[in-house]
Design an enzyme around this catalytic site. Structure first.
Site, PDB file in Angstrom:
ATOM      1  N   GLY A 256     -13.665  -7.358  11.018  1.00 49.16           N
ATOM      2  CA  GLY A 256     -13.474  -6.406   9.928  1.00 49.16           C
ATOM      3  C   GLY A 256     -13.964  -6.880   8.571  1.00 49.16           C
ATOM      4  O   GLY A 256     -13.615  -6.276   7.558  1.00 49.16           O
TER       5      GLY A 256
ATOM      6  N   LYS B  10       0.814  -1.223   0.000  1.00 49.08           N
ATOM      7  CA  LYS B  10       0.000   0.000   0.000  1.00 49.08           C
ATOM      8  C   LYS B  10       0.843   1.266   0.000  1.00 49.08           C
ATOM      9  O   LYS B  10       0.486   2.269  -0.604  1.00 49.08           O
ATOM     10  CB  LYS B  10      -0.951   0.003   1.200  1.00 49.08           C
ATOM     11  CG  LYS B  10      -2.047  -1.059   1.087  1.00 49.08           C
ATOM     12  CD  LYS B  10      -3.005  -0.972   2.249  1.00 49.08           C
ATOM     13  CE  LYS B  10      -3.989  -2.132   2.209  1.00 49.08           C
ATOM     14  NZ  LYS B  10      -5.000  -2.047   3.262  1.00 49.08           N
TER      15      LYS B  10
ATOM     16  N   MET C 118     -10.297  -4.797  13.215  1.00 48.88           N
ATOM     17  CA  MET C 118     -10.155  -4.665  11.766  1.00 48.88           C
ATOM     18  C   MET C 118      -9.762  -5.983  11.114  1.00 48.88           C
ATOM     19  O   MET C 118      -9.868  -6.137   9.903  1.00 48.88           O
ATOM     20  CB  MET C 118      -9.151  -3.550  11.435  1.00 48.88           C
ATOM     21  CG  MET C 118      -9.789  -2.168  11.648  1.00 48.88           C
ATOM     22  SD  MET C 118      -8.650  -0.770  11.603  1.00 48.88           S
ATOM     23  CE  MET C 118      -7.904  -0.974  10.008  1.00 48.88           C
TER      24      MET C 118
ATOM     25  N   ASP D 182      -9.955   2.418   2.660  1.00 47.18           N
ATOM     26  CA  ASP D 182     -10.026   1.626   3.903  1.00 47.18           C
ATOM     27  C   ASP D 182     -10.796   2.366   4.995  1.00 47.18           C
ATOM     28  O   ASP D 182     -11.650   1.796   5.670  1.00 47.18           O
ATOM     29  CB  ASP D 182      -8.617   1.307   4.419  1.00 47.18           C
ATOM     30  CG  ASP D 182      -7.946   0.216   3.603  1.00 47.18           C
ATOM     31  OD1 ASP D 182      -8.665  -0.627   3.031  1.00 47.18           O
ATOM     32  OD2 ASP D 182      -6.700   0.200   3.547  1.00 47.18           O
TER      33      ASP D 182
END
Ligand code: ATR
Length: 271
Positions: A237, A67, A213, A104
């Site tokens: 999550g 990411k 999460m 996100d």
């Protein structure tokens, strides 16, 4: 016309549920897309992404550990991707440039506020963890106008660093106030190995939602700990996963899919 091509980049990536999720979204849209898993080697994300887009790719999701690489590689960034220092969505624009976004945080907010029907405004929110996952959700949570937003972490200095960047509070893990939070979010990677942060049970005394999460087939160790400590509800999550995917899909295709049937299919083991 060949179907437009999308992909998720990760390492590992074989476990990714994104292809199944996006195929359900496409069925809702009444169209067809290709969506594949692409395994990239550490250090080789830019090469892999460049090849995918040069070969006709229309958009991509990016997962661990790429990411940050995606954020650095893209031609332009959304404000939330810049704040997160990470991107999970890449979009090829009409001019051929690649725009990076991060869905996100909005996925977490949508899951808590829509799916769990828990308002974030006016609440005392605690984020546990100060890695990439935590960083990605701070700005979207802050924008929901909580009464307070506090970050805590095993390594206190990292929480203090993020608190200073975002203008929120930092607190020591071992010194959190009893009954001090309405919503407690676990953004540590400990859940993946069944480890729960060292937090006193009394901290959960007025917690209406304890949110992990991470997700798995069974409730996570954090969810079980929170429930035993008195949290009214606990959540994994999986809903965040579906909601962040829906936001990516909307960015790519201008179509907002229904998330409830997709989440139900995942929970039911149908996809
Ligand atoms: P990610 O991108 O998933 O956030 P990361 O950047 O490696 O991954 O960050 C992992 C986070 O989980 C960190 O906040 C880490 O705490 P430290 O900064 O002290 O390392 C936290 N973490 C991992 N395992 C943990 C555990 N067993 N207990 C508490 N925190 C843990």
């Amino acid at each position: 016309m060949p179907a437009p091509r999308y992909a998720v980049f990760g390492n590992p990536v074989a476990h990714s549920r994104s292809p199944a999720i996006h195929q359900m979204f496409t069925a809702q849209e009444g169209t067809a897309i290709e969506y594949e898993r692409l395994l990239a080697e550490p250090g080789c994300f830019a090469q892999a992404a460049a090849a995918f887009f040069a070969d006709g790719g229309a958009g991509a999701n990016v997962t661990v550990p790429f990411k940050t690489d995606a954020c650095a590689w893209a031609d332009s960034l959304s404000e939330r991707a810049r704040a997160a220092g990470a991107a999970n969505t890449l979009i090829k624009q009409a001019n051929g440039k690649i725009h990076a976004d991060n869905t996100d945080g909005i996925g977490l907010v949508a899951d808590i506020s829509h799916n769990f029907q828990v308002a974030l405004a006016g609440k005392r929110i605690l984020i546990i963890g100060a890695g990439g996952a935590a960083r990605g959700v701070i700005l979207p949570l802050f924008e929901c106008h909580p009464a307070s937003l506090t970050i805590t972490n095993r390594t206190a200095a990292k929480a203090q660093e993020l608190a200073a960047i975002f203008g929120i509070r930092a607190a020591e893990l071992g010194e959190l106030p009893a009954a001090g939070f309405d919503i407690i979010i676990n953004a540590t990677s400990g859940s993946l190995s069944g480890q729960v942060p060292a937090i006193a049970p009394a901290v959960f005394a007025q917690c209406e939602l304890a949110y992990d999460m991470a997700y798995g087939r069974e409730p996570t160790a954090f969810m079980r700990f929170a429930a035993e400590a008195g949290a009214q509800r606990s959540a994994d999550g999986l809903g965040m996963l579906v909601e962040q995917a829906a936001e990516s899909y909307r960015l790519w295709r201008g179509f907002s899919p229904e998330t409830a049937p997709v989440l139900a299919a995942l929970r039911g083991g149908e996809i």
